[in-house]
Design a protein around this motif. Sequence first.
Motif, PDB file in Angstrom:
ATOM      1  N   TYR A 157     -30.847 -70.587 -94.490  1.00 15.17           N
ATOM      2  CA  TYR A 157     -32.276 -70.768 -94.767  1.00 15.17           C
ATOM      3  C   TYR A 157     -33.137 -69.783 -93.979  1.00 15.17           C
ATOM      4  O   TYR A 157     -34.165 -69.309 -94.462  1.00 15.17           O
ATOM      5  CB  TYR A 157     -32.694 -72.201 -94.435  1.00 15.17           C
ATOM      6  CG  TYR A 157     -34.010 -72.602 -95.062  1.00 15.17           C
ATOM      7  CD1 TYR A 157     -34.045 -73.227 -96.306  1.00 15.17           C
ATOM      8  CD2 TYR A 157     -35.220 -72.347 -94.418  1.00 15.17           C
ATOM      9  CE1 TYR A 157     -35.245 -73.582 -96.895  1.00 15.17           C
ATOM     10  CE2 TYR A 157     -36.431 -72.698 -95.001  1.00 15.17           C
ATOM     11  CZ  TYR A 157     -36.435 -73.313 -96.240  1.00 15.17           C
ATOM     12  OH  TYR A 157     -37.636 -73.656 -96.826  1.00 15.17           O
ATOM     13  N   ASP A 158     -32.724 -69.470 -92.749  1.00 14.74           N
ATOM     14  CA  ASP A 158     -33.500 -68.552 -91.907  1.00 14.74           C
ATOM     15  C   ASP A 158     -33.198 -67.091 -92.202  1.00 14.74           C
ATOM     16  O   ASP A 158     -33.745 -66.200 -91.541  1.00 14.74           O
ATOM     17  CB  ASP A 158     -33.233 -68.845 -90.427  1.00 14.74           C
ATOM     18  CG  ASP A 158     -33.726 -70.223 -90.020  1.00 14.74           C
ATOM     19  OD1 ASP A 158     -34.741 -70.671 -90.580  1.00 14.74           O
ATOM     20  OD2 ASP A 158     -33.090 -70.853 -89.156  1.00 14.74           O
ATOM     21  N   ARG A 159     -32.325 -66.853 -93.171  1.00 17.87           N
ATOM     22  CA  ARG A 159     -31.996 -65.504 -93.625  1.00 17.87           C
ATOM     23  C   ARG A 159     -31.539 -64.589 -92.479  1.00 17.87           C
ATOM     24  O   ARG A 159     -32.031 -63.482 -92.295  1.00 17.87           O
ATOM     25  CB  ARG A 159     -33.189 -64.887 -94.360  1.00 17.87           C
ATOM     26  CG  ARG A 159     -33.489 -65.565 -95.697  1.00 17.87           C
ATOM     27  CD  ARG A 159     -32.313 -65.403 -96.661  1.00 17.87           C
ATOM     28  NE  ARG A 159     -32.602 -65.893 -97.992  1.00 17.87           N
ATOM     29  CZ  ARG A 159     -32.293 -67.118 -98.429  1.00 17.87           C
ATOM     30  NH1 ARG A 159     -31.685 -67.973 -97.621  1.00 17.87           N
ATOM     31  NH2 ARG A 159     -32.579 -67.480 -99.658  1.00 17.87           N
ATOM     32  N   LYS A 160     -30.560 -65.112 -91.732  1.00 21.05           N
ATOM     33  CA  LYS A 160     -29.949 -64.306 -90.677  1.00 21.05           C
ATOM     34  C   LYS A 160     -28.648 -63.662 -91.147  1.00 21.05           C
ATOM     35  O   LYS A 160     -28.009 -62.927 -90.404  1.00 21.05           O
ATOM     36  CB  LYS A 160     -29.694 -65.179 -89.445  1.00 21.05           C
ATOM     37  CG  LYS A 160     -30.971 -65.708 -88.800  1.00 21.05           C
ATOM     38  CD  LYS A 160     -30.664 -66.545 -87.569  1.00 21.05           C
ATOM     39  CE  LYS A 160     -31.951 -67.042 -86.913  1.00 21.05           C
ATOM     40  NZ  LYS A 160     -31.674 -67.878 -85.711  1.00 21.05           N
ATOM     41  N   GLY A 161     -28.267 -63.985 -92.389  1.00 21.31           N
ATOM     42  CA  GLY A 161     -27.019 -63.466 -92.928  1.00 21.31           C
ATOM     43  C   GLY A 161     -25.938 -64.528 -92.898  1.00 21.31           C
ATOM     44  O   GLY A 161     -25.842 -65.303 -91.940  1.00 21.31           O
TER      45      GLY A 161
ATOM     46  N   THR B  18     -26.311 -73.992-102.388  1.00 21.35           N
ATOM     47  CA  THR B  18     -25.814 -74.438-101.087  1.00 21.35           C
ATOM     48  C   THR B  18     -25.786 -73.288-100.096  1.00 21.35           C
ATOM     49  O   THR B  18     -26.223 -73.420 -98.941  1.00 21.35           O
ATOM     50  CB  THR B  18     -24.399 -75.015-101.240  1.00 21.35           C
ATOM     51  OG1 THR B  18     -24.413 -76.036-102.225  1.00 21.35           O
ATOM     52  CG2 THR B  18     -23.903 -75.582 -99.925  1.00 21.35           C
ATOM     53  N   LEU B  19     -25.288 -72.145-100.529  1.00 19.97           N
ATOM     54  CA  LEU B  19     -25.207 -70.990 -99.640  1.00 19.97           C
ATOM     55  C   LEU B  19     -26.595 -70.480 -99.257  1.00 19.97           C
ATOM     56  O   LEU B  19     -26.822 -70.063 -98.116  1.00 19.97           O
ATOM     57  CB  LEU B  19     -24.397 -69.881-100.315  1.00 19.97           C
ATOM     58  CG  LEU B  19     -22.930 -70.234-100.608  1.00 19.97           C
ATOM     59  CD1 LEU B  19     -22.259 -69.123-101.398  1.00 19.97           C
ATOM     60  CD2 LEU B  19     -22.177 -70.502 -99.312  1.00 19.97           C
ATOM     61  N   LEU B  20     -27.528 -70.529-100.191  1.00 22.04           N
ATOM     62  CA  LEU B  20     -28.895 -70.104 -99.879  1.00 22.04           C
ATOM     63  C   LEU B  20     -29.501 -70.977 -98.788  1.00 22.04           C
ATOM     64  O   LEU B  20     -30.169 -70.485 -97.871  1.00 22.04           O
ATOM     65  CB  LEU B  20     -29.765 -70.165-101.134  1.00 22.04           C
ATOM     66  CG  LEU B  20     -29.446 -69.161-102.248  1.00 22.04           C
ATOM     67  CD1 LEU B  20     -30.311 -69.444-103.466  1.00 22.04           C
ATOM     68  CD2 LEU B  20     -29.651 -67.730-101.770  1.00 22.04           C
ATOM     69  N   PHE B  21     -29.269 -72.281 -98.869  1.00 23.05           N
ATOM     70  CA  PHE B  21     -29.848 -73.188 -97.881  1.00 23.05           C
ATOM     71  C   PHE B  21     -29.096 -73.151 -96.554  1.00 23.05           C
ATOM     72  O   PHE B  21     -29.689 -73.387 -95.499  1.00 23.05           O
ATOM     73  CB  PHE B  21     -29.890 -74.612 -98.435  1.00 23.05           C
ATOM     74  CG  PHE B  21     -31.056 -74.853 -99.351  1.00 23.05           C
ATOM     75  CD1 PHE B  21     -32.322 -75.102 -98.843  1.00 23.05           C
ATOM     76  CD2 PHE B  21     -30.905 -74.803-100.720  1.00 23.05           C
ATOM     77  CE1 PHE B  21     -33.407 -75.307 -99.679  1.00 23.05           C
ATOM     78  CE2 PHE B  21     -31.984 -75.005-101.573  1.00 23.05           C
ATOM     79  CZ  PHE B  21     -33.239 -75.260-101.052  1.00 23.05           C
ATOM     80  N   LEU B  22     -27.803 -72.855 -96.580  1.00 20.42           N
ATOM     81  CA  LEU B  22     -27.069 -72.722 -95.321  1.00 20.42           C
ATOM     82  C   LEU B  22     -27.557 -71.517 -94.517  1.00 20.42           C
ATOM     83  O   LEU B  22     -27.397 -71.473 -93.298  1.00 20.42           O
ATOM     84  CB  LEU B  22     -25.567 -72.602 -95.599  1.00 20.42           C
ATOM     85  CG  LEU B  22     -24.862 -73.899 -96.005  1.00 20.42           C
ATOM     86  CD1 LEU B  22     -23.417 -73.621 -96.399  1.00 20.42           C
ATOM     87  CD2 LEU B  22     -24.913 -74.931 -94.882  1.00 20.42           C
TER      88      LEU B  22
ATOM     89  N   GLU C 237     -38.949 -64.352-101.920  1.00 13.92           N
ATOM     90  CA  GLU C 237     -38.081 -63.202-102.164  1.00 13.92           C
ATOM     91  C   GLU C 237     -38.212 -62.749-103.615  1.00 13.92           C
ATOM     92  O   GLU C 237     -38.484 -63.563-104.509  1.00 13.92           O
ATOM     93  CB  GLU C 237     -36.635 -63.573-101.824  1.00 13.92           C
ATOM     94  CG  GLU C 237     -36.444 -63.743-100.324  1.00 13.92           C
ATOM     95  CD  GLU C 237     -35.097 -64.326 -99.942  1.00 13.92           C
ATOM     96  OE1 GLU C 237     -34.608 -63.993 -98.849  1.00 13.92           O
ATOM     97  OE2 GLU C 237     -34.551 -65.121-100.715  1.00 13.92           O
ATOM     98  N   PRO C 238     -38.039 -61.471-103.872  1.00 11.44           N
ATOM     99  CA  PRO C 238     -38.216 -60.954-105.238  1.00 11.44           C
ATOM    100  C   PRO C 238     -37.177 -61.525-106.199  1.00 11.44           C
ATOM    101  O   PRO C 238     -36.068 -61.895-105.796  1.00 11.44           O
ATOM    102  CB  PRO C 238     -38.047 -59.443-105.070  1.00 11.44           C
ATOM    103  CG  PRO C 238     -37.274 -59.278-103.800  1.00 11.44           C
ATOM    104  CD  PRO C 238     -37.688 -60.407-102.914  1.00 11.44           C
ATOM    105  N   ALA C 239     -37.552 -61.579-107.456  1.00 12.41           N
ATOM    106  CA  ALA C 239     -36.685 -62.184-108.469  1.00 12.41           C
ATOM    107  C   ALA C 239     -35.352 -61.465-108.595  1.00 12.41           C
ATOM    108  O   ALA C 239     -34.336 -62.077-108.937  1.00 12.41           O
ATOM    109  CB  ALA C 239     -37.401 -62.207-109.818  1.00 12.41           C
TER     110      ALA C 239
END
Length: 244
Positions: A79-83, A73-77, A25-27
């Motif tokens: 992880y599949d980027r479904k929102g 933590t929230l980024l990994f929860l 993902e972009p910076a």
Amino acid sequence: MAYEESESTPFQKGFAAGKRNAWDEPADKAFRYQGHPQGARWLASRLIEQGVDMAYAYKPLYDPGLPHSILNTLLFLDYDRKGFEVPVVPFAVNCYGSKVISNRGGILPHKENGKLLEPDPPGPSIKRCMQVGAATARALQESPWRVALVASSSWSHAFLTEKNHFLWPDIESDRAMFEALQAGDYDAWGKVSTPQIEAAGQQELLNWACLLGAMAELDRKPEVLDYVETYVFNSNKCMAVFRP
């Protein structure tokens, strides 16, 4: 933290700045998370009523986003980027201890005008964190909301473990804590002193201590998903769930 919402750019912060991430993902990608001010105020009030001198905030003081300990933590929860639409109440614990601030986040003691800075006051004890966790569990049992308690941290950190020349984590101390966790021996955690925690570079275990205090109060036992040790990277990792 009784925030209405927060927006963070995790890939522009700290060690992640300018580096490739797992999602390519972009910076400058921003992540927005919904808060739960009503629940946060309610929890802070119930904790204060139980004798926990709880601090709280309605907005950030410096950085407009969330700290990396919560944001990662929230980024990994997701992880599949479904929102990630679940409201979040961040609960901050002082895991810095007496060295991290005075060392300016680095390995070696920091000097000003040629003099070492005085150590900072220590963080809370594991025992106290477990008491706060237990009080949180009691409060949330009476709440009208369905709640998931999440504690996220690495275990021993190499850059905090002086006895290993800051090269690898305290494997032995982490194994002892892991064996107690695996056995559901929460009392063993509560007996570990602050000097022991700091010598082992385990300051971030205070996050786990809050969770274990809550799980002890609820009589929940851990299901360990994985435990990873390293002599090469900065810290050991443990993953566990506590099912109802």
